[in-house]
Write a protein that holds these residues in place. Structure first.
Motif, short mmCIF file in Angstrom:
data_model
loop_
_atom_site.label_atom_id
_atom_site.label_comp_id
_atom_site.label_asym_id
_atom_site.label_seq_id
_atom_site.Cartn_x
_atom_site.Cartn_y
_atom_site.Cartn_z
N CYS A 31 -17.35 11.81 58.10
CA CYS A 31 -16.42 12.11 59.20
C CYS A 31 -14.97 11.94 58.76
O CYS A 31 -14.06 12.44 59.42
CB CYS A 31 -16.72 11.25 60.42
SG CYS A 31 -16.56 9.48 60.15
N CYS A 32 -14.74 11.28 57.63
CA CYS A 32 -13.39 11.08 57.11
C CYS A 32 -12.94 12.19 56.16
O CYS A 32 -11.87 12.11 55.56
CB CYS A 32 -13.30 9.73 56.41
SG CYS A 32 -13.62 8.35 57.51
N LEU A 33 -13.78 13.20 56.02
CA LEU A 33 -13.38 14.37 55.24
C LEU A 33 -12.53 15.26 56.12
O LEU A 33 -12.82 15.44 57.31
CB LEU A 33 -14.61 15.15 54.76
CG LEU A 33 -15.57 14.40 53.84
CD1 LEU A 33 -16.78 15.28 53.54
CD2 LEU A 33 -14.87 13.99 52.56
N ASN A 34 -11.51 15.84 55.54
CA ASN A 34 -10.71 16.78 56.30
C ASN A 34 -11.50 18.06 56.50
O ASN A 34 -12.28 18.46 55.63
CB ASN A 34 -9.38 17.05 55.58
CG ASN A 34 -8.44 15.87 55.73
OD1 ASN A 34 -8.04 15.52 56.83
ND2 ASN A 34 -8.12 15.24 54.62
N LYS A 35 -11.31 18.64 57.66
CA LYS A 35 -12.06 19.84 58.04
C LYS A 35 -11.10 20.97 58.35
O LYS A 35 -9.96 20.73 58.72
CB LYS A 35 -12.92 19.55 59.28
CG LYS A 35 -13.98 18.50 59.06
CD LYS A 35 -14.21 17.72 60.35
CE LYS A 35 -14.65 16.32 60.12
NZ LYS A 35 -13.70 15.40 59.52
N LEU A 36 -11.60 22.17 58.20
CA LEU A 36 -10.86 23.37 58.60
C LEU A 36 -11.61 24.00 59.75
O LEU A 36 -12.84 24.14 59.69
CB LEU A 36 -10.76 24.36 57.44
CG LEU A 36 -10.09 23.85 56.16
CD1 LEU A 36 -10.23 24.87 55.04
CD2 LEU A 36 -8.61 23.55 56.43
N GLU A 37 -10.91 24.33 60.81
CA GLU A 37 -11.53 25.02 61.93
C GLU A 37 -10.85 26.37 62.05
O GLU A 37 -9.65 26.46 62.25
CB GLU A 37 -11.40 24.23 63.23
CG GLU A 37 -12.15 24.88 64.38
CD GLU A 37 -12.27 23.99 65.61
OE1 GLU A 37 -12.92 24.43 66.57
OE2 GLU A 37 -11.74 22.87 65.61
N TYR A 38 -11.66 27.42 61.91
CA TYR A 38 -11.14 28.77 61.96
C TYR A 38 -11.00 29.21 63.41
O TYR A 38 -11.99 29.25 64.16
CB TYR A 38 -12.03 29.71 61.16
CG TYR A 38 -12.06 29.34 59.69
CD1 TYR A 38 -10.96 29.57 58.87
CD2 TYR A 38 -13.17 28.70 59.14
CE1 TYR A 38 -10.98 29.19 57.53
CE2 TYR A 38 -13.18 28.32 57.80
CZ TYR A 38 -12.09 28.58 57.01
OH TYR A 38 -12.09 28.19 55.69
#
Length: 149
Positions: A31-38
């Motif tokens: 959950c501490c990984l950065n995410k990209l939301e398109y």
């Protein structure tokens, strides 16, 4: 130390005490990984780029209790917010699993009895993240990973 009820993780999330809620975390660090939301598709993609507060070896937050002072956008996960957040949590996340009324995996420490089994099963981010201060945000899409959502 607060006593936890036997097999509390099988209870509905809203019935958990605050210590039980915190104890549900499997310590994977995903959950501490950065995410990209398109925006056009709503798809959420995880990256190998970790929050600046994540310890890549222990897979825990180095400043958990005061993390919002350093990362104001860090999400506060709770029984009241899980319904808004579960869609982007990793598929293996204990919070998401229980929200979806699914059992915990055998490698979860509450089942196995060991905090190391999440790492031994290859279900944590131990050893393969990149700190966010090393990668400009515009390059995060070069660090996407496929199999976490």
């Amino acid at each position: 130390m607060t006593k936890l009820r036997p097999e509390f993780w099988k209870l509905p999330l809203k019935k958990l005490t605050a210590p039980e809620w915190e104890a549900l975390c499997d310590g994977c660090g995903k959950c501490c990984l950065n995410k990209l939301e398109y925006e056009d598709t709503g798809e959420v993609v995880f990256t190998r780029v970790a929050c600046r507060l994540l310890d890549g070896e222990s897979c825990s937050c180095t400043q958990y209790d005061i993390r919002h002072q350093f990362v104001p956008e860090c999400v506060t996960l709770s029984p009241k917010t899980i319904h808004k957040i579960a869609y982007w949590m990793p598929a293996t996340c204990a919070y998401r699993l229980r929200f979806e009324d699914k059992p915990l995996y055998d490698w979860h420490y509450l089942i196995s009895g060991s905090r190391e089994t999440v790492h031994e099963a290859g279900e944590s981010v131990r050893g393969w993240t990149v700190p966010e201060f090393e990668v400009p945000e515009e390059e995060w899409d070069e660090y996407t990973i496929e199999d976490l959502s």
